[in-house]
Design an enzyme around this catalytic site. Structure first.
Site, PDB file in Angstrom:
ATOM      1  CG  HIS A 152       0.877   2.843   9.459  1.00 46.58           C
ATOM      2  ND1 HIS A 152       0.336   2.945  10.710  1.00 46.58           N
ATOM      3  CD2 HIS A 152       0.414   1.688   8.932  1.00 46.58           C
ATOM      4  CE1 HIS A 152      -0.454   1.895  10.933  1.00 46.58           C
ATOM      5  NE2 HIS A 152      -0.421   1.112   9.871  1.00 46.58           N
ATOM      6  CB  ILE A 202       4.253   8.766   2.623  1.00 45.33           C
ATOM      7  CG1 ILE A 202       2.859   8.781   3.263  1.00 45.33           C
ATOM      8  CG2 ILE A 202       4.213   9.312   1.186  1.00 45.33           C
ATOM      9  CD1 ILE A 202       2.254  10.173   3.400  1.00 45.33           C
ATOM     10  CD  GLU A 203       9.806   3.283   0.834  1.00 47.94           C
ATOM     11  OE1 GLU A 203       9.990   2.980   2.025  1.00 47.94           O
ATOM     12  OE2 GLU A 203       9.881   2.473  -0.094  1.00 47.94           O
ATOM     13  CG  ASN A 254      -4.287  -6.120   8.599  1.00 47.59           C
ATOM     14  OD1 ASN A 254      -3.466  -6.875   8.090  1.00 47.59           O
ATOM     15  ND2 ASN A 254      -4.011  -5.389   9.651  1.00 47.59           N
ATOM     16  CB  ALA A 257      12.493  -2.860   4.898  1.00 49.76           C
ATOM     17  CG  MET A 258      13.137   2.404   6.314  1.00 50.06           C
ATOM     18  SD  MET A 258      12.854   3.924   7.261  1.00 50.06           S
ATOM     19  CE  MET A 258      13.560   3.443   8.827  1.00 50.06           C
ATOM     20  CB  SER A 303       8.643  -2.032  -2.246  1.00 49.27           C
ATOM     21  OG  SER A 303       9.057  -1.586  -0.974  1.00 49.27           O
ATOM     22  CG  HIS A 320       1.397  -7.887   4.746  1.00 49.14           C
ATOM     23  ND1 HIS A 320       2.272  -8.761   5.345  1.00 49.14           N
ATOM     24  CD2 HIS A 320       1.213  -6.872   5.630  1.00 49.14           C
ATOM     25  CE1 HIS A 320       2.599  -8.281   6.543  1.00 49.14           C
ATOM     26  NE2 HIS A 320       1.979  -7.149   6.738  1.00 49.14           N
ATOM     27  CE  LYS A 358       9.128   3.333   8.089  1.00 44.80           C
ATOM     28  NZ  LYS A 358       8.427   2.103   8.445  1.00 44.80           N
TER      29      LYS A 358
HETATM   30  P1  5GP Z   1       2.597  -4.333   8.469  1.00 46.18           P
HETATM   31  O1  5GP Z   1       1.373  -3.975   7.758  1.00 46.18           O
HETATM   32  O2  5GP Z   1       2.605  -5.773   8.877  1.00 46.18           O
HETATM   33  O3  5GP Z   1       2.937  -3.432   9.596  1.00 46.18           O
HETATM   34  O4  5GP Z   1       3.809  -4.085   7.474  1.00 46.18           O
HETATM   35  C1  5GP Z   1       3.792  -4.462   6.140  1.00 46.18           C
HETATM   36  C2  5GP Z   1       5.181  -4.592   5.590  1.00 46.18           C
HETATM   37  O5  5GP Z   1       5.674  -3.318   5.197  1.00 46.18           O
HETATM   38  C3  5GP Z   1       6.262  -5.094   6.530  1.00 46.18           C
HETATM   39  O6  5GP Z   1       6.219  -6.484   6.634  1.00 46.18           O
HETATM   40  C4  5GP Z   1       7.534  -4.602   5.856  1.00 46.18           C
HETATM   41  O7  5GP Z   1       8.032  -5.587   4.973  1.00 46.18           O
HETATM   42  C5  5GP Z   1       7.087  -3.395   5.060  1.00 46.18           C
HETATM   43  N1  5GP Z   1       7.619  -2.095   5.544  1.00 46.18           N
HETATM   44  C6  5GP Z   1       7.613  -1.619   6.804  1.00 46.18           C
HETATM   45  N2  5GP Z   1       8.132  -0.372   6.847  1.00 46.18           N
HETATM   46  C7  5GP Z   1       8.466  -0.045   5.568  1.00 46.18           C
HETATM   47  C8  5GP Z   1       9.023   1.132   4.934  1.00 46.18           C
HETATM   48  O8  5GP Z   1       9.321   2.147   5.565  1.00 46.18           O
HETATM   49  N3  5GP Z   1       9.192   1.086   3.592  1.00 46.18           N
HETATM   50  C9  5GP Z   1       8.870  -0.005   2.831  1.00 46.18           C
HETATM   51  N4  5GP Z   1       9.064   0.031   1.519  1.00 46.18           N
HETATM   52  N5  5GP Z   1       8.356  -1.123   3.397  1.00 46.18           N
HETATM   53  C10 5GP Z   1       8.140  -1.145   4.739  1.00 46.18           C
HETATM   54 MN    MN Z   2      -1.505  -0.828   9.847  1.00 42.27          MN
HETATM   55 MN    MN Z   3      -0.202  -2.816   7.283  1.00 42.67          MN
END
Ligand code: 5GP
Ligand code: MN
Ligand code: MN
Length: 411
Positions: A167, A169-170, A281, A314-315, A319, A336, A410
Site C-alpha cells: 500500500h 501514497i504517491e 478486489n 511500481a515506486m 503508472s 490492476h 510506504k
Molecule cells: P496489489 O494490490 O496486488 O498489492 O498491488 C497492485 C499493484 O501496485 C502492483 O501489482 C504493483 O504493480 C503496484 N505497486 C506496488 N507498489 C507500488 C508503489 O509503491 N508505487 C506504484 N506506483 N505502484 C506500486
Molecule cells: Mn490491499
Molecule cells: Mn491492492
C-alpha cells in the site's frame, strides 16, 4: 491479446493476456487449472497480464460465476483499490522551492508520513466514518454474524489508515509535467476478518455438501441464495464501501497537506480535478454474454467502454490512468498493476536495500518509509515491467495518462 489454453479435464478454458501460458510460473498455472475445473463458471477463466499466484486464485484473475461467490476469489483485502487526483501544479516549479524541511516534495512527503498512520498503526481515537454509521443503522443485516460485530467498532480506528507493504501514497509527475496523487489501500483489518470468517464458513458448508471442489484448492464457495452467501455479500459490500471511504479520507488528508505547503511557498492557486476511486478486489453482479453472473475481479479493474481506471506500476517507475475499451472477452476487465515478478522473500534476497535506495536517489524519488530494511520487497525490481504489461492489454484499455513517481509513502 489473449492466448487460449484448454485441457480435457477443464470445464472451461483459460484465457491468458500474456505471450502464452508457458510464461506463467507453475504455482500460478496450477491455480488456473483449479479454476478451470470449477463446475459453475460462465465462459472462461481470464488471467490479466499482471497475473501471479495468490491465495487460492491468482492475482490478476477474473471469473464469472453462476449463482455462487467465492471469498478467496475476491481476496483478503476486500475493496482494495486506487484513488487518484490531478493538480494544476507544474512539478518543475515545486522541486526548486526550498522550505525548512527540504524542497516542497520532501516537505509534503514528510507531512503525509506524520499525518497518515501507516503499517500496523491506526488512530488512537474513533474517527468519523459514514460507512460504519450506516452499518450500525442496518444492524439486522449484520447481527447474525456476532463474531464480526466487534470489527464494526474497530473500523472507526482504522478508517483513513494506509496499511503496510504494497500500500502506498504517491506524488507523481504526469508526462505533461503536472503533479498528481495516487493512494493505494483497502479495507484494512476489517475486510480481512470478513474474508477469513466467510472462507471458513464456506469450507465447513462445502464439506457438509460433499462439494466437488477439493478443499486444497482453497476456493470454497457460497451459493448466493443461501443465508451465508447473502450475508457474505452484505459484509463484502460493506467492506468495499469502507475501503473506498478509507481511500477518500486519505486523499482528503493529502489534498489538505498539498494546499498547506503549496499555498505557503508558491503563488499557485491549487486546483484538483479528474478524481478516480476504483476497487480492484471485489465481486459484482453483471450481465455478460446474456447471463447475470458474479464477476470476481481479484487484482483486476473494471474497464467498460469509456470507463476510467488506475493501473499503478511500481515506486520509481511509471503508472497509468487508462480508459476501458469494453472488451467482453475479459468481462470488461484489465490488469490492476504491473504484478509481482519476485515474491517478497525472493526480492529481498535478489536485491539489497542499498541498491534500491541508490536507484530511487538516482531517479530523484523521495522515499517516505520509516523502516527501510524491507524496501527491496516493494522495489520496482520486484515487479514486472509496466510497459510490457500495457502492451499485452491493448485490446482491453487505452492509456490516458502516464505518471512517474516523484515521492512515495510506504508502510
Ligand atoms: P496489489 O494490490 O496486488 O498489492 O498491488 C497492485 C499493484 O501496485 C502492483 O501489482 C504493483 O504493480 C503496484 N505497486 C506496488 N507498489 C507500488 C508503489 O509503491 N508505487 C506504484 N506506483 N505502484 C506500486
Ligand atoms: Mn490491499
Ligand atoms: Mn491492492
Amino acid at each position: 491479446m489473449f492466448v487460449m489454453f484448454e485441457k480435457e479435464e477443464f470445464k472451461v478454458p483459460v484465457r491468458v493476456w500474456l505471450e502464452g501460458p508457458g510464461v506463467l510460473e507453475e504455482s500460478c498455472l496450477e491455480q488456473a487449472r483449479h479454476l478451470a475445473k470449477l463446475p459453475f463458471l460462465h465462459k472462461w477463466v481470464c488471467l490479466m497480464p499482471d497475473t501471479h499466484a495468490g491465495m487460492g486464485m491468482p492475482i490478476g484473475g477474473v471469473i464469472a460465476a453462476e449463482d455462487v461467490v467465492i471469498p478467496n476469489a475476491v481476496g483478503v483485502d476486500i475493496g482494495c483499490g486506487m484513488a487518484y487526483t490531478e493538480t494544476n501544479i507544474p512539478v518543475k516549479e515545486i522541486r526548486q522551492v526550498m522550505t525548512g524541511n527540504g524542497n516542497l516534495v520532501q516537505a509534503m512527503i514528510g507531512d503525509i508520513m506524520r499525518n497518515v498512520p501507516v503499517g500496523f498503526a491506526h488512530h488512537k481515537m474513533m474517527m468519523p466514518s459514514y460507512t460504519m454509521d450506516c452499518a450500525f443503522e442496518e444492524m439486522d443485516r449484520y447481527e447474525q454474524d456476532a463474531e464480526l460485530l466487534g470489527q464494526l467498532e474497530a473500523g472507526y480506528y482504522q478508517i483513513g489508515t494506509l496499511g503496510g507493504g504494497n500500500h502506498f501514497i504517491e506524488l507523481q509527475e504526469s508526462d505533461d509535467g503536472f503533479l498528481t496523487v495516487m493512494v493505494h489501500s483497502g479495507s484494512r483489518h476489517f475486510g480481512k476478518s470478513v474474508c477469513d470468517y466467510f472462507h471458513f464458513k464456506a469450507r465447513e458448508l462445502n464439506k457438509r455438501w460433499y462439494s466437488q471442489v477439493p478443499d486444497e484448492y482453497r476456493l470454497a464457495f457460497l451459493p448466493t441464495d443461501s443465508s451465508e452467501g447473502k450475508r457474505y455479500l452484505d459484509w463484502m459490500n460493506l467492506s468495499m464501501d469502507f475501503a473506498k471511504e478509507n481511500r477518500e479520507k486519505m486523499m482528503l488528508a493529502v489534498k489538505a497537506i498539498l494546499e498547506k505547503w503549496i499555498g505557503k511557498y508558491t503563488d499557485f492557486e491549487l486546483t484538483f480535478s479528474g478524481d478516480i476511486n476504483c476497487h480492484h478486489n471485489y465481486a459484482a453482479l453483471e450481465n455478460h454474454y446474456d447471463k447475470n453472473v458474479w464477476v470476481h475481479r481479484k487484482g483486476a479493474v473494471r474497464a467498460r467502454n469509456g470507463e476510467l481506471a488506475v493501473i499503478p506500476g511500481a515506486m520509481g517507475s511509471y503508472s497509468y490512468v487508462v480508459m476501458g475499451k469494453g472488451n467482453p472477452e475479459s468481462f470488461f476487465s484489465s490488469s490492476h498493476g504491473a504484478g509481482r515478478r519476485y515474491s517478497r522473500k525472493g526480492a529481498m534476497s535478489a536485491f539489497s536495500c542499498e541498491q534500491v535506495i541508490q536507484d530511487l536517489n538516482t531517479q530523484g524519488v523521495v522515499l517516505g518509509k520509516k523502516n527501510k530494511s524491507d524496501v527491496a520487497e516493494e522495489s520496482r525490481f520486484a515487479y514486472k515491467d509496466i510497459e510490457t504489461v500495457m502492451k499485452d492489454q491493448t485490446d482491453l484499455v487505452v492509456p490516458v495518462k502516464r505518471l512517474k513517481t516523484i515521492g512515495v509513502v510506504k508502510g
